[in-house]
Enzyme design. Structure first.
Site, mmCIF file in Angstrom:
data_model
loop_
_atom_site.group_PDB
_atom_site.id
_atom_site.type_symbol
_atom_site.label_atom_id
_atom_site.label_comp_id
_atom_site.label_asym_id
_atom_site.label_seq_id
_atom_site.Cartn_x
_atom_site.Cartn_y
_atom_site.Cartn_z
ATOM 1 N N GLY A 87 -15.674 11.989 -0.071
ATOM 2 C CA GLY A 87 -15.148 10.656 -0.369
ATOM 3 C C GLY A 87 -15.075 9.727 0.815
ATOM 4 O O GLY A 87 -14.130 8.947 0.933
ATOM 5 N N SER A 104 -17.502 6.913 3.225
ATOM 6 C CA SER A 104 -18.784 6.214 3.408
ATOM 7 C C SER A 104 -19.385 6.564 4.760
ATOM 8 O O SER A 104 -20.559 6.273 5.007
ATOM 9 C CB SER A 104 -18.574 4.697 3.292
ATOM 10 O OG SER A 104 -17.616 4.280 4.238
ATOM 11 N N CYS A 153 8.519 -0.450 21.876
ATOM 12 C CA CYS A 153 8.884 0.776 22.614
ATOM 13 C C CYS A 153 8.277 2.034 22.011
ATOM 14 O O CYS A 153 8.360 3.103 22.611
ATOM 15 C CB CYS A 153 10.404 0.916 22.699
ATOM 16 S SG CYS A 153 11.181 1.389 21.136
ATOM 17 N N ASP A 181 -2.517 8.008 3.541
ATOM 18 C CA ASP A 181 -1.555 8.489 2.538
ATOM 19 C C ASP A 181 -1.137 9.920 2.873
ATOM 20 O O ASP A 181 -1.647 10.529 3.820
ATOM 21 C CB ASP A 181 -2.140 8.359 1.113
ATOM 22 C CG ASP A 181 -3.358 9.259 0.884
ATOM 23 O OD1 ASP A 181 -3.301 10.460 1.235
ATOM 24 O OD2 ASP A 181 -4.369 8.773 0.336
ATOM 25 N N ARG A 204 0.837 -1.212 0.000
ATOM 26 C CA ARG A 204 0.000 0.000 0.000
ATOM 27 C C ARG A 204 0.873 1.264 0.000
ATOM 28 O O ARG A 204 0.561 2.245 -0.671
ATOM 29 C CB ARG A 204 -0.938 -0.017 1.210
ATOM 30 C CG ARG A 204 -2.059 -1.042 1.042
ATOM 31 C CD ARG A 204 -3.036 -1.013 2.190
ATOM 32 N NE ARG A 204 -3.645 0.280 2.373
ATOM 33 C CZ ARG A 204 -4.260 0.663 3.489
ATOM 34 N NH1 ARG A 204 -4.368 -0.173 4.507
ATOM 35 N NH2 ARG A 204 -4.778 1.870 3.587
ATOM 36 N N HIS A 251 -6.359 8.276 11.333
ATOM 37 C CA HIS A 251 -6.044 6.837 11.271
ATOM 38 C C HIS A 251 -4.564 6.577 11.033
ATOM 39 O O HIS A 251 -4.192 5.499 10.562
ATOM 40 C CB HIS A 251 -6.911 6.158 10.193
ATOM 41 C CG HIS A 251 -8.362 6.115 10.550
ATOM 42 N ND1 HIS A 251 -9.367 5.819 9.648
ATOM 43 C CD2 HIS A 251 -8.997 6.325 11.741
ATOM 44 C CE1 HIS A 251 -10.543 5.859 10.258
ATOM 45 N NE2 HIS A 251 -10.351 6.164 11.520
#
Ligand code: OAD
Length: 259
Positions: free
Chosen positions: A199, A201, A135, A109, A75, A124
């Site tokens: 963009g 949901s 650690c 991103d 990703r 997130h």
């Protein structure tokens, strides 16, 4: 009031022009036109093709670290190969056109930043900020773009100087969101005049509360999305379409500016 519109309504433009504080709350759809897959779009969504339980939970990392690390490296590679699209660029330009703009994203991103936005609240986490699972020390990834096959390959995570294993810097299901970012996002939602939900949901809590917090506090809520979502009922206007088309058009209509 909840109006679904394909074109940008005049009263939305008027509300934006007089807004003192605008919040832009984004989800995976804002990066879709950069070639980054969303999570829940049919066929292309990550959670349509991969099992979140096997990849995006602390238990998944404990069970199969190589699978999880390789998938996140894939990703990260996709993001490093991508470029900001006209929606990211228009959002960065909007910051120069309104007195105050707060960007809150669920995305991991860095396309908002690469479009020129600063102080983005990442609820997130980030693909680009891995840290030691033991650690918490930040781990610097080697420069360059990793080359990973579609879906990733099994890869050993790096080892921290403390001997612990490095994990992706994202928030997994079952984990808490970063406290400062969440607090600032909720505060901004409760203080703004106009909130854009672009963009997303609106299915994943607690981030999904942000549009309703804004609405309850009296802000206009504008959704930009090609499809209907669970946020429809929170919205003053739902503008149906791709963010990369709608956001530059909105800038042009409200401020006579091309991003
Ligand atoms: P989703 O995949 O749930 O939703 C993406 C939304 O973007 C959908 O409503 C699409 O209709 C819309 N969309 C697709 N293309 C678009 C475009 N070009 N312009 C505008 N909208 C478009 O993604 P999120 O809502 O971001 O969390 O998902 C929320 C969270 O669920 C993610 O941050 C992630 C995921 O599990 C974690 O990993 C913790």
């Amino acid at each position: 009031m909840n109006r679904n519109v394909a074109t940008i309504p005049q009263d939305l433009i008027a509300a934006l022009k007089k807004a003192k504080h605008v919040v832009v709350f984004t989800g995976a759809g804002v990066s879709a036109e950069s070639g980054i897959p969303t999570f829940r779009d049919s066929l292309t969504g990550l959670w349509e093709r991969f099992n979140a339980e096997d990849l995006a939970t602390p238990g998944a990392f404990r069970k199969d670290k190589e699978l999880v690390w390789g998938w996140y490296e894939w990703r990260r590679m996709k993001v490093l190969q991508a470029q900001p699209n006209p929606a990211h660029i228009a959002i960065a330009a909007l910051a120069t056109l309104v007195p105050k703009l707060t960007i809150v994203t669920q995305n991991v991103d860095d396309l908002h930043e690469r479009a020129g936005s600063t102080d983005v609240l990442h609820l997130h986490g980030s693909l680009h900020s891995p840290r030691c699972a033991t650690c918490g020390q930040a781990h610097i990834l080697p420069p360059g773009i990793p080359v990973e096959p579609e879906g990733g390959r099994r890869l050993s995570p790096p080892v921290c100087i403390c001997g612990g294993l490095v994990r992706p810097g994202v928030v997994w299901f079952g984990e808490d969101l970063p406290v400062r970012e969440l607090r600032q996002a909720f505060e901004a939602a409760q203080k703004c005049d106009v909130l854009f939900a672009i963009g997303t949901s609106g299915l994943v809590q607690p981030a999904a509360r942000i549009p309703s917090l804004a609405k309850q506090a009296g802000a206009c809520v504008v959704q930009v999305n090609p499809t209907s979502t669970g946020l429809d009922r929170e919205c003053t206007w739902s503008v149906r379409g791709a963010a990369g088309e709608i956001m530059p058009n909105l800038l042009q209509a409200a401020f006579g500016r091309t991003a």
